[in-house]
Design an enzyme around this catalytic site. Structure first.
Site: not given
Ligand SMILES: Cc1cc2nc3c(=O)[nH]c(=O)nc-3n(C[C@H](O)[C@H](O)[C@H](O)COP(=O)(O)O)c2cc1C
Length: 359
Positions: A23, A173, A176, A178, A233
């Site tokens: 997001t 999704h 997390n 939702y 959440n």
């Molecule tokens: C800025 C940001 C926005 C995110 N938005 C979503 C999202 O819209 N949907 C989702 O399933 N996970 C979302 N996540 C989680 C990421 O998909 C991912 O699982 C998380 O960043 C851990 O992976 P990483 O260590 O490679 O960053 C978001 C993470 C970040 C940092």
């Protein structure tokens, strides 16, 4: 193996790396994808598969400021610019359908929309709004069984629009905290009708949405993201969680979906997902398994080599590095992500991260 092509149920991926859904709140205030989103995704098209930011299938799911929707012609046209640009660069892209449910503030919702959930109980948290800063999450309207049917139909309709908009598939999704996880999670869902009170009843909402999506666009184009043991959440673990998710995994196997995408947010402070449970979940599902959370080149390669995952998703490293794939290839240093601009409007911290040549 990271750089080896992969056949995802007939969709050829250039490599086994995936951009995790993130997001970024760069759509318009009316939730229409913007032009800077075209550049942002197109610049990252050399990753095997992009999963878009969470995108709402319905007005009621737009509980965050400036997140995109996918339920009308304007959304389809704007998303088409994104998918065209990604495809022109040889990439692949799924949309993540995210309904915020109770993780929502009224000030973010369009006129006539409302926060919904399994129960009429507010999440004890605040939600950012452009109009008034942090606001308490709304008390959601508890969906009746008839209204649940309508929400399921909204997901299916949105999935069809996703294909019209040029997406290669849809990730539901279910993680997390939702809407889908609000139904899965026994700490949030304490209903006593056909959608709560037992593992099967809590899984029912998710299974109905997957079933409807599969019917709308095909099993090979339908994936799901799950986060058992996640705490985001106000969800968290509950008695019988593993048995419930294994039951869900068996249902997903019989629906023959394209993949299960597992979240592990231990790197973000969430509880660790027990490794033995992840292995059992993968084995029980039996289909394509995508791992994510805190991965780097070494740990991701290990997951592929050992067969613990088929695809590996990266979030923050891809956010901060448009040339993530070539940096991985050359083992180059990565730009650090700037947390302060994760969710702010505009190009800063979005489409202005430098590529290696100019870094
Ligand atoms: C800025 C940001 C926005 C995110 N938005 C979503 C999202 O819209 N949907 C989702 O399933 N996970 C979302 N996540 C989680 C990421 O998909 C991912 O699982 C998380 O960043 C851990 O992976 P990483 O260590 O490679 O960053 C978001 C993470 C970040 C940092």
């Amino acid at each position: 193996m990271l750089f080896k092509p992969y056949d995802l149920r007939g969709l050829s991926l250039r490599n086994r790396m995936v951009m995790a859904p993130m997001t970024r709140n760069r759509a318009s205030v009316d939730h229409v994808p913007s032009l800077i989103m075209v550049d942002y995704y197109a610049a990252r098209a050399d990753i095997g598969l992009i999963i878009s930011e969470g995108t709402s299938p319905a007005p009621d799911g737009l509980g965050y400021a400036r997140i995109p929707g996918l339920f009308n012609a304007e959304h389809v046209a704007a998303w088409k610019s994104v998918t065209d640009a990604v495809h022109e660069n040889g990439g692949r892209i799924f949309v993540q359908l995210m309904h915020t449910g109770r993780a929502s503030a009224a000030a973010n919702l369009p006129a006539g929309a409302r926060s919904v959930g399994p129960m009429a109980e507010a999440m004890a948290d605040s939600i950012f709004t452009d109009a008034d800063g942090m606001q308490p999450a709304d008390v959601p309207h508890a969906l009746s069984e008839t209204e649940i049917d309508e929400v399921v139909a909204q997901y299916a309709a949105s999935a069809k629009l996703a294909i019209t908009a040029g997406f290669d598939g849809v990730e539901l999704h279910g993680a997390n905290g939702y809407l889908i996880e609000q139904f899965l999670n026994a700490n949030v869902n304490r209903r006593t009708d056909g959608y709560g009170g037992s593992a099967a009843a809590r899984n029912r909402f998710a299974i109905e949405i997957v079933t409807a999506t599969v019917a709308a666009i095909g099993a090979e184009r339908t994936g799901i993201r799950l986060s058992p043991y996640g705490a985001f959440n106000h969800t968290g673990a509950f008695d019988g969680i593993e048995a419930q998710y294994l039951e869900l995994a068996r249902a997903l196997t019989s629906l023959d979906i394209a993949y299960v995408h597992l979240v592990n947010h231990a790197s973000m402070g969430a509880p660790e997902v027990p490794g033995s449970f992840v292995a059992t979940l993968r084995e029980t599902f039996g289909g394509v398994f995508m791992a994510s959370g805190g991965l780097n080149r070494e740990s991701a390669e290990r997951l592929l080599q050992t067969g613990a995952a088929d695809l590996v998703a990266f979030g923050r490293p891809v956010l901060a590095n448009p040339d993530f794939v070539s940096r991985m290839e050359s083992n180059a240093e990565l730009n650090a992500p700037d947390f302060a601009t994760f969710y702010t409007p505009g190009e800063k911290g979005y489409s202005d991260y430098p590529v290696l040549a100019t870094a």
